[in-house]
Design an enzyme around this catalytic site. Structure first.
Site, PDB file in Angstrom:
ATOM      1  N   ASP A 211       0.860  -1.192   0.000  1.00 42.90           N
ATOM      2  CA  ASP A 211       0.000   0.000   0.000  1.00 42.90           C
ATOM      3  C   ASP A 211       0.895   1.241   0.000  1.00 42.90           C
ATOM      4  O   ASP A 211       2.116   1.132   0.137  1.00 42.90           O
ATOM      5  CB  ASP A 211      -0.939   0.028   1.222  1.00 42.90           C
ATOM      6  CG  ASP A 211      -0.183   0.065   2.543  1.00 42.90           C
ATOM      7  OD1 ASP A 211       1.038  -0.202   2.546  1.00 42.90           O
ATOM      8  OD2 ASP A 211      -0.812   0.365   3.573  1.00 42.90           O
ATOM      9  N   ASP A 213       2.291   4.469   1.914  1.00 44.48           N
ATOM     10  CA  ASP A 213       2.412   4.909   3.310  1.00 44.48           C
ATOM     11  C   ASP A 213       1.527   6.155   3.499  1.00 44.48           C
ATOM     12  O   ASP A 213       0.999   6.717   2.525  1.00 44.48           O
ATOM     13  CB  ASP A 213       3.891   5.193   3.615  1.00 44.48           C
ATOM     14  CG  ASP A 213       4.177   5.213   5.107  1.00 44.48           C
ATOM     15  OD1 ASP A 213       3.563   4.411   5.848  1.00 44.48           O
ATOM     16  OD2 ASP A 213       5.021   6.013   5.546  1.00 44.48           O
TER      17      ASP A 213
END
Ligand SMILES: [Zn+2]
Length: 296
Positions: A211, A213
């Protein structure tokens, strides 16, 4: 070149997946640093003998700061391991590094602070290894060469910021890591990479960004549950792709052993102590690492 003795250290996702899929005999190793994360498994993948280690242990019970990094690397060295391919889940600090891409990083910023990070921290021997290039260039090329066969974008290079955790960054920290030149944020490649260098083992990492940050705002239309589902789906896809890539790299190493490189002689000019005065207790503790350089 002699046949390499390769170990695979499986991080989050890949570790669990490979542990359930890897059949082989366990290798009992006692180390001066306690137990390894999990039993070391001797297995055969596509004709190449490998040693497999699940970094976070069976059931993923070991958080990043509790991984026994020194025991793991000491044990692998004592088994004659010459090359380590490791994986690790990360967050992305760059727009262009998308979840589900793979990254073969070439630099590290070490922000860990609560981990034993060297074999050379006690009186008895002083050694300063070079670490300007923290990942083995020869092994990195093997991973990148194997990426052609994988349906994923594989980034050549990137700076991995290794944080202490276990909580994730604040937004201000995440922005700071980007400003420092970080491309990925993770919690495990240090001190693993440095200990491998001290043990003269070639080490390269395949990073799996799952993903973005927190520097990048989440999609406001998705609730937390939907976001988590998305992250898990990215992690699963990246896990499958990274296993394919690892297998490709291992096949190429079986067919065509990697060239010699500077990692494997890292201690030659690094030991500053008078080698004739290194105490026998120090030598015994570091025997697999020092045996080539110091007479016991
Ligand atoms: Zn190397």
């Amino acid at each position: 070149m002699p046949k390499p003795r390769v170990a695979v250290i499986g991080g989050t996702g890949v570790g669990e997946k490979l542990a359930s899929a890897t059949r082989g005999s366990t290798l009992p190793v006692e180390t001066p640093y306690g137990h390894t994360s999990a039993p070391l498994v001797q297995a055969n993948w596509d004709g190449l003998d490998i040693v497999f280690l699940e970094r976070h242990g069976e059931g993923h019970l070991l958080p990043p700061a509790a991984v026994p990094y020194r025991a793991n690397i000491w044990a692998l060295k004592s088994l004659g391991v010459t090359h380590i391919l490791a994986t690790g889940a990360t967050g992305s600090l760059r727009e262009e590094i998308h979840p589900r891409d793979l990254v073969v990083p070439d630099q590290v910023i070490d922000r860990t602070c609560r981990r034993a990070s060297t074999f050379f921290d006690e009186p008895g021997v002083t050694a300063h290894v070079e670490f300007a290039e923290p990942f083995c260039p020869v092994l990195r090329r093997r991973l990148l060469a194997a990426s052609d066969a994988v349906q994923a974008t594989v980034h050549d290079g990137g700076t991995y910021v290794c944080m202490e955790g276990p909580a994730f960054s604040t937004v201000a920290e995440s922005r700071m890591h980007r400003a420092w030149g970080g491309d990925l944020i993770g919690m495990t490649c240090m001190p693993e990479a440095k200990l491998a260098r001290e043990a003269e083992i070639c080490y390269a990492l395949l990073a799996l960004p799952t993903d973005y940050d927190c520097w990048r705002p989440h999609d406001p239309t998705k609730d937390k549950r939907a976001l988590l589902k998305e992250i898990i789906s990215h992690a699963q896809a990246a896990t499958e792709l990274s296993i394919l890539l690892l297998r490709g790299a291992l096949r190429s190493m079986a067919a065509n052993p990697p060239d010699a490189c500077h990692c494997q002689t890292a201690l030659e000019l690094a030991i500053w102590s008078d080698r004739t005065r290194i105490p026998s207790a120090t030598f015994e503790r570091l025997r697999p690492i020092l045996a080539r350089h110091v007479k016991g």
